[in-house]
Write an enzyme that holds these catalytic residues in place. Structure first.
Site, mmCIF file in Angstrom:
data_model
loop_
_atom_site.group_PDB
_atom_site.id
_atom_site.type_symbol
_atom_site.label_atom_id
_atom_site.label_comp_id
_atom_site.label_asym_id
_atom_site.label_seq_id
_atom_site.Cartn_x
_atom_site.Cartn_y
_atom_site.Cartn_z
ATOM 1 N N GLY A 192 0.825 -1.219 0.000
ATOM 2 C CA GLY A 192 0.000 0.000 0.000
ATOM 3 C C GLY A 192 0.849 1.254 0.000
ATOM 4 O O GLY A 192 2.077 1.203 -0.167
ATOM 5 N N GLN A 193 0.190 2.388 0.230
ATOM 6 C CA GLN A 193 0.859 3.683 0.098
ATOM 7 C C GLN A 193 2.015 3.847 1.075
ATOM 8 O O GLN A 193 3.011 4.506 0.757
ATOM 9 C CB GLN A 193 -0.156 4.819 0.340
ATOM 10 C CG GLN A 193 0.432 6.218 0.175
ATOM 11 C CD GLN A 193 -0.571 7.308 0.480
ATOM 12 O OE1 GLN A 193 -1.641 7.059 1.044
ATOM 13 N NE2 GLN A 193 -0.226 8.529 0.142
ATOM 14 N N LEU A 194 1.909 3.236 2.267
ATOM 15 C CA LEU A 194 2.872 3.547 3.332
ATOM 16 C C LEU A 194 3.911 2.459 3.596
ATOM 17 O O LEU A 194 4.970 2.731 4.164
ATOM 18 C CB LEU A 194 2.109 3.830 4.634
ATOM 19 C CG LEU A 194 1.080 4.951 4.551
ATOM 20 C CD1 LEU A 194 0.332 5.072 5.874
ATOM 21 C CD2 LEU A 194 1.743 6.270 4.181
ATOM 22 N N ASP A 231 2.466 -9.113 1.834
ATOM 23 C CA ASP A 231 1.253 -8.731 1.102
ATOM 24 C C ASP A 231 0.784 -9.953 0.317
ATOM 25 O O ASP A 231 1.404 -11.016 0.379
ATOM 26 C CB ASP A 231 1.511 -7.521 0.185
ATOM 27 C CG ASP A 231 0.260 -6.637 0.053
ATOM 28 O OD1 ASP A 231 0.343 -5.431 0.336
ATOM 29 O OD2 ASP A 231 -0.816 -7.178 -0.291
ATOM 30 N N ILE A 232 -0.330 -9.808 -0.398
ATOM 31 C CA ILE A 232 -0.872 -10.961 -1.146
ATOM 32 C C ILE A 232 -0.591 -10.851 -2.643
ATOM 33 O O ILE A 232 -1.083 -11.650 -3.430
ATOM 34 C CB ILE A 232 -2.396 -11.108 -0.928
ATOM 35 C CG1 ILE A 232 -3.143 -9.851 -1.360
ATOM 36 C CG2 ILE A 232 -2.698 -11.487 0.513
ATOM 37 C CD1 ILE A 232 -4.637 -10.048 -1.446
ATOM 38 N N ARG A 233 0.209 -9.832 -3.024
ATOM 39 C CA ARG A 233 0.610 -9.708 -4.430
ATOM 40 C C ARG A 233 2.127 -9.550 -4.462
ATOM 41 O O ARG A 233 2.745 -9.257 -3.424
ATOM 42 C CB ARG A 233 -0.040 -8.451 -5.070
ATOM 43 C CG ARG A 233 -1.557 -8.398 -5.010
ATOM 44 C CD ARG A 233 -2.192 -8.518 -6.389
ATOM 45 N NE ARG A 233 -3.656 -8.389 -6.371
ATOM 46 C CZ ARG A 233 -4.470 -9.320 -5.874
ATOM 47 N NH1 ARG A 233 -3.954 -10.412 -5.315
ATOM 48 N NH2 ARG A 233 -5.796 -9.150 -5.892
ATOM 49 N N TYR A 249 -15.276 1.102 6.012
ATOM 50 C CA TYR A 249 -13.880 1.320 6.430
ATOM 51 C C TYR A 249 -13.849 1.980 7.816
ATOM 52 O O TYR A 249 -13.131 1.540 8.711
ATOM 53 C CB TYR A 249 -13.175 2.213 5.402
ATOM 54 C CG TYR A 249 -11.781 2.636 5.749
ATOM 55 C CD1 TYR A 249 -11.474 3.978 5.955
ATOM 56 C CD2 TYR A 249 -10.749 1.714 5.854
ATOM 57 C CE1 TYR A 249 -10.188 4.385 6.263
ATOM 58 C CE2 TYR A 249 -9.454 2.111 6.157
ATOM 59 C CZ TYR A 249 -9.180 3.445 6.354
ATOM 60 O OH TYR A 249 -7.899 3.842 6.651
ATOM 61 N N LYS A 297 -12.494 0.534 11.383
ATOM 62 C CA LYS A 297 -11.419 1.197 12.140
ATOM 63 C C LYS A 297 -11.852 1.457 13.580
ATOM 64 O O LYS A 297 -11.040 1.354 14.500
ATOM 65 C CB LYS A 297 -10.988 2.489 11.444
ATOM 66 C CG LYS A 297 -10.124 2.250 10.214
ATOM 67 C CD LYS A 297 -8.893 1.419 10.562
ATOM 68 C CE LYS A 297 -8.038 1.069 9.370
ATOM 69 N NZ LYS A 297 -6.894 0.186 9.744
HETATM 70 C C1 VAH Z 1 -8.785 7.076 2.843
HETATM 71 N N1 VAH Z 1 -6.431 7.730 2.757
HETATM 72 O O1 VAH Z 1 -9.010 8.109 2.233
HETATM 73 C C2 VAH Z 1 -7.397 6.926 3.481
HETATM 74 C C3 VAH Z 1 -7.426 7.396 4.889
HETATM 75 C C4 VAH Z 1 -7.785 9.516 5.975
HETATM 76 C C5 VAH Z 1 -8.376 8.557 5.110
HETATM 77 O O2 VAH Z 1 -7.705 6.398 5.772
HETATM 78 O O3 VAH Z 1 -9.597 6.190 2.965
#
Ligand code: VAH
Length: 316
Positions: free
Chosen positions: A9-11, A32-34, A140, A144
């Site tokens: 991912g991004q980070l 990761d899975i890829r 999402y 979280k």
């Molecule tokens: C998103 N970049 O946009 C992520 C983040 C702050 C949001 O978790 O879903």
């Protein structure tokens, strides 16, 4: 050794690179899975396949690689999650449960990032407190809040050293963001560096959001991971850096790329953005473990454009 899930991912790659710089070349295992993303490959970290919802596989990697710290990045983010809610439910929730079970069984410190997405339309939007109403309306965001509460339960009930930071949208040039609602803040920079230098933004020009440059994000993540546990007054911390809108960003970019053009075509992500905070109160992180972002909008704009242009010229 430190294991990163969802490292593609991004980070993940940037975190791996920073951790290897600090703790040596063998310090990090990316999973990761890829196949490893370019950012993971360029980090030089070890890489293994891991479906983080598979507890046996997860546990085997922790044992075989003597993992002392887990950074659990694997998740479907806000926008992609709304397009695939059942997949997001499974990966984000089951992955978190497995990661916490493994951390409990093997005594690893576990960092699970949360997000501004863990807040919702009934949350105070300005200077959002660390402890406040959390009724997000994206899968999402729900996942979280679950991760935050389950992690704090594992800490209280089983003594797991769970630590969590709520990330704003993160801006980076080495790897693209992964399907979030804050992705416009990355895409605009790459579009500005294209020959036509034009970007169609998927939220309104006045949509102000909490955002942060990736060096600040990586430093904050590592600082909390290494903080003296006795100094932690809580386990979940807001991180705040900047708050700006696409219109603010377009003006900052035009100071370097005067002909940059932006127009707007808001889509389903507008409603997600409108349900999130505009800024966060991060006093707890600043007091407990010295959180202090460094980058202004001007500084990150100059750094992003300089690096993207250099990347385009094949120098990066
Ligand atoms: C998103 N970049 O946009 C992520 C983040 C702050 C949001 O978790 O879903």
């Amino acid at each position: 050794r430190i294991l990163i899930t969802g490292a593609n991912g991004q980070l993940g790659g940037e975190l791996a690179e920073a951790l290897r710089g600090r703790f040596g070349p063998d310090a990090v295992l990316c999973t990761d899975i890829r196949v490893p993303a370019p950012s993971v490959q360029s980090s030089g970290a070890y890489f293994r396949y891991l479906d983080c919802t598979n507890k046996d596989d997860f546990a085997r990697l922790v044992v075989e690689h003597r993992i002392t710290h887990i950074v659990h990045y694997a998740a479907l983010l806000s926008a992609i999650g709304e397009r695939n809610p059942k997949e997001a439910l499974h990966l984000n929730m089951r992955g978190t449960e497995v990661a916490l079970e493994v951390a409990q069984n093997y005594g690893s410190v576990i960092m699970i990032p949360s997000s501004i997405a863990a807040f919702g339309p009934t949350t105070p939007r300005m200077n959002t407190p660390n402890i406040t109403i959390q009724r997000p309306n994206t899968i999402y965001g729900v996942s979280k809040v679950y991760a935050e509460l389950l992690g704090e339960y594992y800490h209280k009930r089983f003594g797991v050293d769970f630590r969590c930071v709520r990330y704003p949208g993160i801006i980076s040039w080495k790897s693209a963001p992964g399907g979030g609602t804050t992705d416009w803040s990355n895409h605009a920079f790459f579009a500005a560096c294209e020959p036509q230098s034009a970007y169609t933004c998927f939220v309104r020009p006045d949509t102000k959001m909490p955002l942060m440059y990736v060096p600040d994000c990586i430093k904050g993540t590592i600082d909390l991971m290494l903080a003296d546990e006795k100094k932690l007054s809580c386990r979940t911390y807001n991180l705040n850096a900047l708050s700006f809108s696409p219109d603010d960003l377009a003006r900052a970019i035009r100071r370097h790329v005067p002909h940059f053009k932006i127009d707007y075509a808001p889509d389903m992500r507008q409603a997600i953005a409108d349900s999130w905070p505009v800024s966060l109160d991060d006093a707890d992180a600043r007091r407990d473990w010295g959180w202090q972002p460094q980058y202004s909008l001007e500084a990150l704009t100059a750094d992003m454009l300089q690096n993207i242009m250099a990347q385009r010229a094949g120098k990066k």
